[in-house]
Design an enzyme around this catalytic site. Structure first.
Site, short mmCIF file in Angstrom:
data_model
loop_
_atom_site.label_atom_id
_atom_site.label_comp_id
_atom_site.label_asym_id
_atom_site.label_seq_id
_atom_site.Cartn_x
_atom_site.Cartn_y
_atom_site.Cartn_z
N ASN A 254 29.40 38.62 44.76
CA ASN A 254 30.04 39.94 44.80
C ASN A 254 29.90 40.58 46.18
O ASN A 254 30.78 41.32 46.62
CB ASN A 254 29.41 40.87 43.76
CG ASN A 254 29.90 40.55 42.36
OD1 ASN A 254 31.04 40.15 42.18
ND2 ASN A 254 29.03 40.72 41.37
N ASP B 193 26.13 42.61 36.70
CA ASP B 193 24.86 41.88 36.85
C ASP B 193 23.70 42.84 36.57
O ASP B 193 22.71 42.46 35.94
CB ASP B 193 24.70 41.33 38.27
CG ASP B 193 25.83 40.41 38.68
OD1 ASP B 193 25.66 39.20 38.64
OD2 ASP B 193 26.91 40.91 39.05
N PHE C 105 36.46 34.75 39.28
CA PHE C 105 35.72 34.92 40.53
C PHE C 105 34.53 33.96 40.69
O PHE C 105 34.43 33.25 41.70
CB PHE C 105 35.23 36.39 40.64
CG PHE C 105 34.46 36.66 41.90
CD1 PHE C 105 35.13 36.81 43.11
CD2 PHE C 105 33.08 36.75 41.88
CE1 PHE C 105 34.42 37.05 44.28
CE2 PHE C 105 32.37 36.99 43.05
CZ PHE C 105 33.04 37.15 44.25
N ASN C 106 33.60 33.93 39.74
CA ASN C 106 32.36 33.15 39.94
C ASN C 106 32.66 31.67 40.18
O ASN C 106 31.97 31.01 40.96
CB ASN C 106 31.44 33.27 38.72
CG ASN C 106 30.80 34.64 38.62
OD1 ASN C 106 30.78 35.39 39.59
ND2 ASN C 106 30.30 34.98 37.44
N HIS D 180 30.99 41.92 31.97
CA HIS D 180 30.98 40.46 31.79
C HIS D 180 29.56 39.87 31.69
O HIS D 180 29.23 39.16 30.75
CB HIS D 180 31.66 39.79 32.99
CG HIS D 180 32.98 40.36 33.38
ND1 HIS D 180 34.14 40.06 32.73
CD2 HIS D 180 33.32 41.23 34.37
CE1 HIS D 180 35.16 40.68 33.30
NE2 HIS D 180 34.70 41.40 34.30
N ASP D 181 28.77 40.15 32.74
CA ASP D 181 27.50 39.44 32.89
C ASP D 181 26.50 39.80 31.79
O ASP D 181 25.69 38.97 31.37
CB ASP D 181 26.89 39.74 34.26
CG ASP D 181 27.81 39.28 35.38
OD1 ASP D 181 28.85 38.66 35.09
OD2 ASP D 181 27.48 39.53 36.55
N ASP E 164 24.26 38.11 41.21
CA ASP E 164 24.80 38.64 42.48
C ASP E 164 25.17 40.12 42.31
O ASP E 164 26.33 40.49 42.44
CB ASP E 164 26.02 37.81 42.94
CG ASP E 164 27.18 37.85 41.96
OD1 ASP E 164 26.96 38.15 40.76
OD2 ASP E 164 28.33 37.60 42.40
N THR F 41 24.83 34.52 36.51
CA THR F 41 25.88 35.54 36.38
C THR F 41 26.63 35.72 37.69
O THR F 41 27.28 36.75 37.89
CB THR F 41 25.29 36.89 35.90
OG1 THR F 41 24.41 37.39 36.92
CG2 THR F 41 24.54 36.75 34.60
C1 BDR Z 1 32.38 38.00 37.46
O1 BDR Z 1 32.74 38.30 38.80
C2 BDR Z 1 31.87 39.25 39.34
O2 BDR Z 1 32.57 40.20 40.10
C3 BDR Z 1 31.15 39.88 38.18
O3 BDR Z 1 29.85 40.30 38.54
C4 BDR Z 1 31.13 38.80 37.14
O4 BDR Z 1 29.99 37.97 37.28
C5 BDR Z 1 33.56 38.30 36.55
O5 BDR Z 1 34.65 37.55 36.95
CA CA Z 2 28.12 38.64 38.67
#
Ligand code: BDR
Ligand code: CA
Length: 313
Positions: free
Chosen positions: A38, A14, A164-165, A238-239, A9, A123
């Protein structure tokens, strides 16, 4: 040769994830699918195509997936990625329109045709992956492993309990975590440690190559938003760590633990409840990331940008 399907996303991190996969030797990216997270589903699809155009990889098939989570309204992360989902600099217009096939149908086709097992790297929210697992059980045995970024043992970023994810689509996450497939969870406990510092971002900006010229300002925007919201001093990509773990599993050390997803909690919706101390009799189902080789990950990211810069000139 590792075969990867990336469900994403974009999103700044990403973008970095796609770039790590595309720059790595011995990796074939079989396709990219996009999901709302996102930003809206239209924006993440557009952004992913922009990223492929930027790195000259319009040959990679790309398909649009879910526009909303399985049962909840969409929550986006404009507070981290901006209104476009990839703010910081204007990327080139996408050269490829992408496939007309849905993400789910595209993944089914890829898996059906695969002669070797495929690693799925989600991701973003897990809506597309859950849809695939529920609706196409006949292709599930072609999945070698799911290496996802989401959740955390102790760390969270949207509520005190949730990342978040997972929070965007907890029902989808629950389906994936209960699927019985081999899962590696790269959560915030490890991803928040793999920062590109402001010095790294300056170094990338000063490379002044065809990719680094875009990526420097994008990472700067991402770092500023993380600093403002979480007090993090740098860009937690992160991703990219999930993709790196899929390719080089020893970048992250894992423990095999039981993880369940909270889908009803009053304060804890979307939490990845991890039985670290093996208190319950629930069986381990997830290889959970507990330690990360920070120096190695940093050099993977810098080398990724150098490699792609060199390929584009
Ligand atoms: C995740 O949330 C999204 O905003 C980032 O792309 C990542 O996948 C981190 O919490
Ligand atoms: Ca992401």
């Amino acid at each position: 040769m590792k075969k990867l399907l990336i469900d994403c996303d974009p999103g700044h991190d990403d973008m970095m994830a796609i770039m790590v996969a595309c720059a790595a030797d011995d990796v074939e990216v079989l396709g990219i699918t996009t999901v709302a997270g996102n930003q809206t589903g239209d924006k993440t699809f557009f952004n992913a195509r922009q990223v492929l155009t930027m790195i000259g990889r319009e040959d990679i098939p790309i398909a649009k997936g879910a526009m909303v989570p399985l049962v909840r309204p969409l929550m986006t992360a404009a507070f981290i990625h901006g209104e476009s989902g990839l703010e910081g600099v204007e990327l080139p217009e996408p050269k490829s329109p992408g496939l007309t096939l849905s993400a789910r149908d595209f993944m089914v086709n890829v898996l059906k045709e695969a002669t070797e097992k495929v690693i799925l790297v989600p991701t973003g929210p897990l809506t597309n992956i859950a849809t695939l697992l529920i609706s196409a059980p006949e292709v599930v045995d072609k999945i070698e492993r799911i290496v996802l970024i989401g959740g955390g043992i102790r760390d969270s970023n949207v509520t005190p309990g949730a990342e978040f994810n997972i929070l965007v689509d907890p029902e989808a996450a629950r389906i994936v975590f209960e699927s019985g497939l081999p899962i590696t969870q790269v959560g915030l406990d490890v991803t928040n440690k793999t920062l590109l510092t402001y010095e790294d971002i300056e170094l990338i900006t000063q490379m002044k190559g065809p990719i680094s010229s875009y990526v420097g300002p994008l990472l700067k925007f991402f770092a500023d938003m993380n600093k403002r919201n979480f007090g993090i001093n740098g860009a937690p990509v992160h991703d990219a760590l999930a993709v790196a773990t899929a390719i080089w599993p020893d970048v992250v050390e894992t423990e095999f633990l039981n993880v369940v997803i909270e889908t009803r909690g009053e304060f804890t919706l979307g939490q990845t409840v991890t039985d670290v101390y093996r208190i319950t009799d629930r069986k381990p189902n997830v290889q959970v990331g507990v330690k990360v080789d920070v120096a190695r990950m940093r050099s993977i990211m810098i080398e990724t940008i150098r490699t792609l810069d060199a390929k584009m000139v």
